[in-house]
Design a protein around this motif. Structure first.
Motif, mmCIF file in Angstrom:
data_model
loop_
_atom_site.group_PDB
_atom_site.id
_atom_site.type_symbol
_atom_site.label_atom_id
_atom_site.label_comp_id
_atom_site.label_asym_id
_atom_site.label_seq_id
_atom_site.Cartn_x
_atom_site.Cartn_y
_atom_site.Cartn_z
ATOM 1 N N MET A 1 0.845 -1.170 0.000
ATOM 2 C CA MET A 1 0.000 0.000 0.000
ATOM 3 C C MET A 1 0.895 1.239 0.000
ATOM 4 N N GLU A 2 0.574 2.178 -0.827
ATOM 5 C CA GLU A 2 1.391 3.371 -0.924
ATOM 6 C C GLU A 2 1.165 4.286 0.267
ATOM 7 N N LYS A 3 2.224 4.973 0.657
ATOM 8 C CA LYS A 3 2.133 5.889 1.787
ATOM 9 C C LYS A 3 1.842 7.272 1.242
ATOM 10 N N ASN A 4 0.794 7.872 1.771
ATOM 11 C CA ASN A 4 0.410 9.213 1.323
ATOM 12 C C ASN A 4 1.155 10.263 2.124
ATOM 13 N N ASN A 5 1.581 11.315 1.443
ATOM 14 C CA ASN A 5 2.170 12.456 2.117
ATOM 15 C C ASN A 5 1.068 13.504 2.218
ATOM 16 N N TYR A 6 0.405 13.525 3.347
ATOM 17 C CA TYR A 6 -0.774 14.350 3.521
ATOM 18 C C TYR A 6 -0.452 15.852 3.521
ATOM 19 N N GLU A 7 0.762 16.216 3.891
ATOM 20 C CA GLU A 7 1.100 17.631 3.962
ATOM 21 C C GLU A 7 1.236 18.273 2.583
ATOM 22 N N GLU A 8 1.482 17.470 1.561
ATOM 23 C CA GLU A 8 1.608 17.998 0.203
ATOM 24 C C GLU A 8 0.276 18.021 -0.533
ATOM 25 N N MET A 9 -0.766 17.454 0.055
ATOM 26 C CA MET A 9 -2.077 17.392 -0.595
ATOM 27 C C MET A 9 -2.839 18.695 -0.411
ATOM 28 N N SER A 10 -3.734 18.945 -1.364
ATOM 29 C CA SER A 10 -4.597 20.121 -1.246
ATOM 30 C C SER A 10 -5.738 19.796 -0.283
ATOM 31 N N ASN A 11 -6.488 20.828 0.093
ATOM 32 C CA ASN A 11 -7.605 20.635 1.016
ATOM 33 C C ASN A 11 -8.661 19.698 0.427
ATOM 34 N N GLU A 12 -8.925 19.812 -0.856
ATOM 35 C CA GLU A 12 -9.914 18.957 -1.496
ATOM 36 C C GLU A 12 -9.473 17.494 -1.471
ATOM 37 N N GLN A 13 -8.185 17.265 -1.707
ATOM 38 C CA GLN A 13 -7.674 15.899 -1.678
ATOM 39 C C GLN A 13 -7.745 15.317 -0.266
ATOM 40 N N LEU A 14 -7.465 16.147 0.739
ATOM 41 C CA LEU A 14 -7.551 15.682 2.125
ATOM 42 C C LEU A 14 -8.984 15.315 2.488
ATOM 43 N N LEU A 15 -9.928 16.129 2.064
ATOM 44 C CA LEU A 15 -11.326 15.829 2.362
ATOM 45 C C LEU A 15 -11.784 14.565 1.623
ATOM 46 N N PRO B 1 -6.136 -2.303 11.466
ATOM 47 C CA PRO B 1 -6.903 -1.079 11.201
ATOM 48 C C PRO B 1 -6.003 -0.049 10.527
ATOM 49 N N ARG B 2 -6.603 0.808 9.768
ATOM 50 C CA ARG B 2 -5.825 1.839 9.094
ATOM 51 C C ARG B 2 -5.503 2.951 10.088
ATOM 52 N N ASN B 3 -4.256 3.357 10.110
ATOM 53 C CA ASN B 3 -3.823 4.398 11.032
ATOM 54 C C ASN B 3 -4.078 5.756 10.390
ATOM 55 N N THR B 4 -4.984 6.524 10.968
ATOM 56 C CA THR B 4 -5.352 7.818 10.396
ATOM 57 C C THR B 4 -4.892 8.980 11.260
ATOM 58 N N SER B 5 -3.984 8.721 12.189
ATOM 59 C CA SER B 5 -3.558 9.793 13.087
ATOM 60 C C SER B 5 -2.820 10.908 12.336
ATOM 61 N N GLU B 6 -2.018 10.556 11.340
ATOM 62 C CA GLU B 6 -1.292 11.582 10.578
ATOM 63 C C GLU B 6 -2.264 12.438 9.768
ATOM 64 N N LEU B 7 -3.271 11.798 9.183
ATOM 65 C CA LEU B 7 -4.287 12.525 8.433
ATOM 66 C C LEU B 7 -5.061 13.474 9.341
ATOM 67 N N GLU B 8 -5.444 13.012 10.513
ATOM 68 C CA GLU B 8 -6.176 13.858 11.456
ATOM 69 C C GLU B 8 -5.328 15.036 11.931
#
Length: 90
Positions: free
Chosen positions: A1-15, A74-81
């Motif tokens: 599974m690919e690791k997402n770099n959430y800090e480089e994403m736009s607000n729309e992509q994060l949502l 479970p998927r770890n969503t702490s970085e996304l949050e």
């Protein structure tokens, strides 16, 4: 599974990622509930049967295994949050 770099994403992509996570959690909850229902039905049928054969319980191992796999990874969503809170999107 690919690791997402959430800090480089736009607000729309994060949502969109948040929406995917919610959908994924719903599917996991449905799957666990469905498998638990199979287990309950199987054990109930075994208890109510006049002949208690142990071989009938062997197929009940499969739902237990799949429930374990769904709960163990479970998927770890702490970085996304964290990124969502920093941007004020939550």
């Amino acid at each position: 599974m690919e690791k997402n770099n959430y800090e480089e994403m736009s607000n729309e992509q994060l949502l969109a990622e948040v929406k995917k996570e919610k959908t994924s959690k719903k599917y996991h909850a449905f799957g666990i509930g469905f498998l638990a229902g199979i287990l309950i039905f199987g054990f109930g049928a075994w208890i109510l049967s006049p002949e208690k054969r142990i071989g009938f319980l062997i197929p009940m191992i499969f739902p237990v295994f799949f429930i374990y796999k769904l709960l163990k990874n479970p998927r770890n969503t702490s970085e996304l949050e964290k990124v969502l809170k920093e941007r004020g999107l939550i």
